[in-house]
Design an enzyme around this catalytic site. Structure first.
Site, PDB file in Angstrom:
ATOM      1  N   ARG A   1     -23.774 -11.121 -44.931  1.00  0.00           N
ATOM      2  CA  ARG A   1     -22.696 -10.510 -44.155  1.00  0.00           C
ATOM      3  C   ARG A   1     -23.264  -9.291 -43.470  1.00  0.00           C
ATOM      4  NH1 ARG A   1     -18.595  -9.202 -47.893  1.00  0.00           N
ATOM      5  NH2 ARG A   1     -18.205 -11.434 -47.936  1.00  0.00           N
TER       6      ARG A   1
ATOM      7  N   SER B   1       0.839  -1.191   0.000  1.00  0.00           N
ATOM      8  CA  SER B   1       0.000   0.000   0.000  1.00  0.00           C
ATOM      9  C   SER B   1       0.876   1.243   0.000  1.00  0.00           C
ATOM     10  CB  SER B   1      -0.899  -0.005   1.244  1.00  0.00           C
ATOM     11  OG  SER B   1      -1.481   1.263   1.465  1.00  0.00           O
TER      12      SER B   1
ATOM     13  N   ASN C   1      -1.417  -6.941  -0.095  1.00  0.00           N
ATOM     14  CA  ASN C   1      -2.606  -6.988  -0.934  1.00  0.00           C
ATOM     15  C   ASN C   1      -2.590  -8.157  -1.920  1.00  0.00           C
ATOM     16  OD1 ASN C   1      -3.702  -4.665   0.227  1.00  0.00           O
ATOM     17  ND2 ASN C   1      -2.605  -3.319  -1.179  1.00  0.00           N
TER      18      ASN C   1
ATOM     19  N   LYS D   1       0.088  -3.720   4.899  1.00  0.00           N
ATOM     20  CA  LYS D   1      -0.752  -4.384   3.904  1.00  0.00           C
ATOM     21  C   LYS D   1       0.041  -5.363   3.043  1.00  0.00           C
ATOM     22  CE  LYS D   1      -4.520  -3.484   2.827  1.00  0.00           C
ATOM     23  NZ  LYS D   1      -4.994  -2.319   2.086  1.00  0.00           N
TER      24      LYS D   1
END
Length: 444
Positions: A317, A278, A286, A284
């Site tokens: 088409r 972080s 993560n 943190k």
């Protein structure tokens, strides 16, 4: 500075959403190269069948391998014509500097023949790259399943404690959809990687009776399957490839969802080999890679929805349907390739944490054994009575604290409850599922 139109083209984000070598398949240069390969194979086959002069066919085939075309120079013509092929044909004929041969370039083909067949060449390479990543991921999952076949952990349904499972059986459940996808791949390549060669309105009118032979020859030259028909307005072959990629990305996204929950604070049942930090919170760790898997799955699912709509091609088409494919199919392909590449790197680094898994059993107050207890008591009383009794015991534990084992022992002192409590004894056939998956994954 503006964000790039795609994370895969972004200098900032392309490593986060890394699609590996697959990224090179969805560039303008790769598209032009693929179309020239198709044009060269077409000319070669037409020369061999006497549709165009053999000398011209050889000259064209050789030139398609040697002459580079600037994709940027095709942009204006594509804007006017809606397709890049007319501009490519004009640029190639000029660059060839041999009008006596160049006049036979693109003989009788239509733009969709060249674009769709060139796309199939690139999709073949994409599937090969994704297959390699999936095989590595399966190998890693097989190792986890086998090594931890009997490591007990809390099973959860609706986010709540359910009954015990093993981490090995969880790894097997992650891997089984990947194994299924891998088993389908050979048939998918055979039935969906098709040459498109049928001329302006799908009838091969310029080639007449030689159309089937020409189509077969070009298919053989390119190593693609011959559909024996026109699929200009039948987008089934592309939809099948896209469906396979989406199901694969979804299976990998499920791994990402589960791992994100396993590594969250307060759970910590798995540790990642690589975690993100972080900008402001130093504690943190993560779950970046699992989050990429989830995001890639969501993008694949969204793109698949748009692609299904493009399957409603009108008449012989449909420009709008075709343009939609150009907009969304590359993103779907790259999202799936990103998921495969991310899983290949993430799964080998997963480390189960037995102490944290045991802590879940301790925190559950024995409630994970409630189902087992009700069946155990059914040997001593009618099943409905046993179920009602266990529900009462569970409410008591939830409201007053304590452990289900102690509450049951107090209520039924004459019944041996030893077979009920203890995580390792309640894994059912989870360990066998884990080992069976490992064997199957290594055999494929």
């Amino acid at each position: 500075m503006l964000m790039a139109g795609s994370v895969h083209d972004s200098q900032i984000y392309h490593k986060l959403f890394d699609a590996g070598e697959a990224s090179k398949l969805f560039t303008d240069s790769a598209e032009v190269r693929a179309m020239l390969i198709v044009e060269g194979a077409l000319a070669k086959a037409q020369g061999e069948l006497g549709i165009i002069p053999e000398l011209s066919a050889k000259a064209i085939h050789r030139a398609t391998l040697e002459i580079p075309l600037d994709p940027g120079a095709l942009g204006q013509a594509a804007a006017v014509n809606g397709v890049p092929v007319p501009g490519l044909v004009s640029a190639f004929r000029d660059a060839m500097q041999a009008p006596e041969h160049a006049q036979y370039f693109h003989w009788g083909a239509t733009s969709q023949d060249i674009i769709d067949t060139g796309l199939m060449l690139r999709l073949r390479q994409l599937l090969g790259l994704v297959e390699g990543a999936v095989r590595e991921t399966l190998s890693a999952l097989a190792g986890l399943a086998e090594a931890h076949a009997e490591l007990p952990m809390a099973g959860r349904t609706y986010g709540q404690y359910a009954t015990p499972v093993s981490f090995g059986s969880v790894a097997a459940q992650w891997g089984q959809p990947l194994l299924s996808c891998l088993k389908e791949l050979d048939d998918l390549k055979r039935t969906s990687l098709l040459i498109s060669l049928s001329g302006a309105a799908g009838t091969g009118s310029i080639w007449g009776a030689q159309t089937p032979a020409l189509r077969a020859a070009v298919a053989a030259g390119l190593g693609l399957s011959d559909p024996g028909r026109s699929w200009h307005a039948d987008r089934g072959p592309l939809l099948k490839v896209a469906d396979w990629l989406t199901r694969l990305a979804t299976a990998l996204g499920k791994i990402g969802e589960d791992v994100t929950l396993m590594v969250q604070s307060g759970v910590g049942e798995v540790r990642l080999g690589t975690a993100g930090g972080s900008s402001t919170m130093p504690q943190k760790q993560n779950p970046v890679q699992p989050s990429v898997l989830v995001a890639a799955a969501r993008q694949s699912i969204a793109a698949q929805s748009a692609l299904q709509g493009a399957g409603l091609a009108r008449q012989q088409r449909d420009g709008a349907a075709w343009f939609t494919e150009w907009m969304v199919l590359p993103q779907l392909c790259l999202a799936a390739a990103c998921a495969a590449e991310t899983a290949r790197r993430m799964v080998p680094g997963l480390e189960p944490q037995p102490d944290a898994m045991q802590a879940a059993f301790d925190q559950s107050q024995g409630l994970m054994q409630a189902e087992t207890l009700s069946f155990h008591l059914s040997a001593h009383m009618p099943r409905p009575e046993a179920q009602a009794a266990v529900k009462r015991l569970c409410r008591t534990v939830i409201e007053r604290g304590g452990h289900l084992r102690d509450a049951a022992a107090t209520a039924y002192p004459d019944i041996d409850l030893a077979p009920v409590f203890g995580a390792s004894g309640q894994l059912g056939d989870g360990p066998e599922q884990a080992r069976a998956f490992a064997a199957a994954a290594r055999a494929v």
